[in-house]
Design a protein around this motif. Structure first.
Motif, PDB file in Angstrom:
ATOM      1  N   ASN A 111     -10.478  -9.142  17.770  1.00  0.00           N
ATOM      2  CA  ASN A 111     -10.152  -9.940  18.860  1.00  0.00           C
ATOM      3  C   ASN A 111     -10.055 -11.190  18.596  1.00  0.00           C
ATOM      4  OD1 ASN A 111     -10.111 -11.613  21.075  1.00  0.00           O
ATOM      5  ND2 ASN A 111     -11.034 -10.018  22.374  1.00  0.00           N
ATOM      6  N   THR A 112      -8.836 -11.909  18.295  1.00  0.00           N
ATOM      7  CA  THR A 112      -8.645 -12.976  17.801  1.00  0.00           C
ATOM      8  C   THR A 112      -8.911 -14.268  18.682  1.00  0.00           C
ATOM      9  OG1 THR A 112      -6.392 -13.168  18.097  1.00  0.00           O
ATOM     10  CG2 THR A 112      -7.179 -11.981  16.000  1.00  0.00           C
ATOM     11  N   SER A 113      -9.074 -14.085  19.950  1.00  0.00           N
ATOM     12  CA  SER A 113      -9.198 -15.308  20.707  1.00  0.00           C
ATOM     13  C   SER A 113      -8.000 -16.280  20.776  1.00  0.00           C
ATOM     14  CB  SER A 113     -10.387 -15.844  20.728  1.00  0.00           C
ATOM     15  OG  SER A 113     -11.804 -15.119  20.741  1.00  0.00           O
ATOM     16  N   GLU A 127      -8.916 -20.718  13.134  1.00  0.00           N
ATOM     17  CA  GLU A 127      -7.511 -19.988  12.551  1.00  0.00           C
ATOM     18  C   GLU A 127      -7.787 -19.729  11.275  1.00  0.00           C
ATOM     19  OE1 GLU A 127      -2.942 -21.560  12.720  1.00  0.00           O
ATOM     20  OE2 GLU A 127      -4.173 -22.593  11.352  1.00  0.00           O
ATOM     21  N   ALA A 128      -8.550 -20.680  10.274  1.00  0.00           N
ATOM     22  CA  ALA A 128      -8.712 -20.418   9.033  1.00  0.00           C
ATOM     23  C   ALA A 128      -9.721 -19.267   8.898  1.00  0.00           C
ATOM     24  CB  ALA A 128      -9.256 -21.556   8.302  1.00  0.00           C
ATOM     25  N   THR A 133     -10.592 -13.837   6.827  1.00  0.00           N
ATOM     26  CA  THR A 133     -11.328 -12.643   7.046  1.00  0.00           C
ATOM     27  C   THR A 133     -10.305 -11.477   6.836  1.00  0.00           C
ATOM     28  OG1 THR A 133     -12.804 -13.320   8.682  1.00  0.00           O
ATOM     29  CG2 THR A 133     -12.338 -11.277   8.632  1.00  0.00           C
ATOM     30  N   ILE A 134      -9.036 -11.657   7.211  1.00  0.00           N
ATOM     31  CA  ILE A 134      -8.239 -10.807   6.890  1.00  0.00           C
ATOM     32  C   ILE A 134      -7.729 -10.627   5.472  1.00  0.00           C
ATOM     33  CG2 ILE A 134      -5.462 -10.119   7.259  1.00  0.00           C
ATOM     34  CD1 ILE A 134      -5.590 -11.679   9.980  1.00  0.00           C
ATOM     35  N   ALA A 135      -7.794 -11.707   4.761  1.00  0.00           N
ATOM     36  CA  ALA A 135      -7.595 -11.491   3.426  1.00  0.00           C
ATOM     37  C   ALA A 135      -8.835 -11.035   2.568  1.00  0.00           C
ATOM     38  CB  ALA A 135      -7.567 -13.173   2.717  1.00  0.00           C
ATOM     39  N   SER A 136     -10.079 -11.306   3.326  1.00  0.00           N
ATOM     40  CA  SER A 136     -11.137 -10.586   2.426  1.00  0.00           C
ATOM     41  C   SER A 136     -11.270  -9.278   2.691  1.00  0.00           C
ATOM     42  CB  SER A 136     -12.410 -11.345   3.182  1.00  0.00           C
ATOM     43  OG  SER A 136     -13.547 -10.654   2.756  1.00  0.00           O
ATOM     44  N   GLY A 137     -10.848  -8.636   3.894  1.00  0.00           N
ATOM     45  CA  GLY A 137     -11.103  -7.319   4.287  1.00  0.00           C
ATOM     46  C   GLY A 137      -9.797  -6.503   3.811  1.00  0.00           C
ATOM     47  N   SER A 138      -8.762  -7.151   3.843  1.00  0.00           N
ATOM     48  CA  SER A 138      -7.510  -6.617   3.473  1.00  0.00           C
ATOM     49  C   SER A 138      -7.186  -5.157   4.087  1.00  0.00           C
ATOM     50  CB  SER A 138      -7.190  -6.636   1.762  1.00  0.00           C
ATOM     51  OG  SER A 138      -5.806  -6.197   1.414  1.00  0.00           O
ATOM     52  N   PRO A 139      -7.378  -5.174   5.141  1.00  0.00           N
ATOM     53  CA  PRO A 139      -7.386  -3.532   5.656  1.00  0.00           C
ATOM     54  C   PRO A 139      -6.031  -2.982   5.602  1.00  0.00           C
ATOM     55  CG  PRO A 139      -7.215  -5.221   7.640  1.00  0.00           C
ATOM     56  CD  PRO A 139      -7.483  -5.762   6.296  1.00  0.00           C
ATOM     57  N   ASP A 140      -5.583  -1.723   5.407  1.00  0.00           N
ATOM     58  CA  ASP A 140      -4.265  -1.074   5.462  1.00  0.00           C
ATOM     59  C   ASP A 140      -3.752  -0.944   7.101  1.00  0.00           C
ATOM     60  OD1 ASP A 140      -4.454  -0.294   2.819  1.00  0.00           O
ATOM     61  OD2 ASP A 140      -6.030   1.257   3.368  1.00  0.00           O
ATOM     62  N   PRO A 350     -16.381 -19.773  12.894  1.00  0.00           N
ATOM     63  CA  PRO A 350     -16.629 -19.962  14.197  1.00  0.00           C
ATOM     64  C   PRO A 350     -15.881 -19.207  15.073  1.00  0.00           C
ATOM     65  CG  PRO A 350     -15.252 -21.402  13.512  1.00  0.00           C
ATOM     66  CD  PRO A 350     -15.148 -20.658  12.288  1.00  0.00           C
ATOM     67  N   SER A 351     -15.619 -18.098  14.661  1.00  0.00           N
ATOM     68  CA  SER A 351     -14.671 -17.129  15.721  1.00  0.00           C
ATOM     69  C   SER A 351     -15.744 -16.562  16.682  1.00  0.00           C
ATOM     70  CB  SER A 351     -14.025 -15.728  14.940  1.00  0.00           C
ATOM     71  OG  SER A 351     -13.114 -16.287  13.950  1.00  0.00           O
ATOM     72  N   GLU A 352     -15.248 -16.446  17.881  1.00  0.00           N
ATOM     73  CA  GLU A 352     -15.807 -15.618  19.013  1.00  0.00           C
ATOM     74  C   GLU A 352     -16.101 -14.273  18.679  1.00  0.00           C
ATOM     75  OE1 GLU A 352     -13.784 -16.706  22.675  1.00  0.00           O
ATOM     76  OE2 GLU A 352     -13.810 -18.810  22.266  1.00  0.00           O
ATOM     77  N   HIS A 353     -15.296 -13.500  18.385  1.00  0.00           N
ATOM     78  CA  HIS A 353     -15.821 -12.068  18.053  1.00  0.00           C
ATOM     79  C   HIS A 353     -15.769 -11.772  16.431  1.00  0.00           C
ATOM     80  CE1 HIS A 353     -14.941 -10.119  22.136  1.00  0.00           C
ATOM     81  NE2 HIS A 353     -14.199 -11.375  22.185  1.00  0.00           N
TER      82      HIS A 353
END
Length: 365
Positions: A111-113, A127-128, A133-140, A350-353
């Protein structure tokens, strides 16, 4: 005299705690849309459970076995709820990286708020954190709720940016709400595997633009097909002033706002459960349920499904960064036909989720 007062105070406070614990365990079996107090019960479960453990230790220290056993019986009754609240895989190696040629794939729910958008201005730190996080996890497979993108050149074209930087050739965006022609909000799924078909299934009307529909996608993975439901169940829609007005008159109070959402979220849970049961393919459900593991919502949706965090994780599994350390409201659930190899909660302030990611594979017959 003082000893008697202390003992009686301990006893009656303990009895009240046990009664509250048992109510918090069994009331979530009741649809809060039909009886609204049931919707509040699960919030207090973790603390009531720990409180009864504390009373057990106190009575053991005071060498009063009778009252100690009273707590032990209550705790045993509450164990099923405890096992949906805390992950207990302390000694298990929790690996979310894929093994080569194993048929494994990774899926993240986040949930990106609104991608850090606050009053139509993007908070660059949030935003950063999202992109890091997306780059770190790199999910399929990347499933996002409260997603925002803007088609206008020079604005935040998140749909194009994630597609490009994340190497996702396939995506589906529900576009549940649009402002000023180019500001789009909704639920999105990005995939490195082909999306055979996808649709937005109407659910309820949500003013946020995320939660009005369920995103359903059939994805081809290694010769098989899975069905992914990416969902955002209706939220309480709290604002900053709500936390300061818990005792406000009916109609403006925090409790009243919560109560109003119970019937809607319960109906969403029942609708989603029926969709899962009707699927011809193995199902993965992910997203923001806006409810705790001890709730009618979770019980209804998770029936006959595996919880990725409970299968592999340890501790609270907290996914909301504020209010309480016990709030796990974002989930990845999978049918038994899916293997769960590992999971991880990314604590990306500082993401909320906090997003959840799991390493999965399909069982072979």
């Amino acid at each position: 005299m003082l000893k008697i007062i202390v003992r009686r105070t301990l006893l009656w406070s303990n009895i009240c705690s046990i009664a509250a614990l048992l109510l918090s365990v069994f009331l979530p079996c009741v649809n809060p849309g039909q009886w609204w107090p049931a919707g509040f019960s699960g919030f207090f479960f973790p603390f009531l459970f720990l409180l009864c453990l504390l009373y057990t230790a106190i009575w053991a220290w005071r060498k009063n076995r009778k009252y100690g056993w009273m707590n032990i019986i209550a705790i045993l009754c509450a164990m099923p709820a405890a096992l949906t609240t805390w992950g207990v895989h302390i000694f298990r190696e929790n690996i979310i990286s894929k093994q080569t040629n194993s048929g494994q794939f990774t899926l993240m729910t986040y949930n990106t708020s609104s991608m850090g958008l606050e009053r139509y201005v993007t908070n660059k730190d949030k935003e950063a954190a999202i992109y890091n996080t997306i780059a770190s996890g790199s999910p399929d497979i990347l499933c996002m709720q409260e997603f925002y993108t803007n088609d206008k050149p020079g604005n935040e074209q998140h749909l194009q940016r994630i597609t490009s930087t994340g190497n996702y050739p396939y995506h589906y965006f529900t576009r549940d709400k649009t402002h000023w022609e180019s500001w789009h909000y909704g639920i999105v799924l990005f995939s490195r595997y082909p999306i055979i078909t996808a649709s937005a299934i109407p659910s309820v009307k949500s003013s946020t633009g995320s939660g009005s529909t369920f995103l359903q996608a059939d994805i081809a993975i290694n010769g098989d097909t899975i069905r992914v439901f990416n969902v955002h169940l209706i939220s309480y829609m709290f604002k900053g002033e709500d936390y300061e007005n818990m005792k406000a008159p009916k109609g403006t109070g925090l409790v009243y706002k919560m109560r109003r959402t119970f019937p809607t979220r319960s109906s969403q849970a029942l609708q989603l459960s029926a969709l899962v049961a009707a699927s011809p393919y193995p199902v993965i459900v992910c997203g923001d349920f806006n409810d705790t593991p001890v709730s009618f919502t979770y019980k209804t949706i998770s029936r006959n499904l595996q919880d990725a965090f409970l299968k592999t994780g340890t501790g609270w599994g907290r996914t909301l960064s504020y209010l309480s350390p016990s709030l796990r409201i974002d989930y990845i659930l999978a049918q038994p036909a899916v293997n769960i190899h590992g999971s991880k909660v990314f604590h990306n302030r500082p993401s909320e989720h906090f997003p959840v990611m799991a390493c999965l594979s399909l069982k072979k017959n």
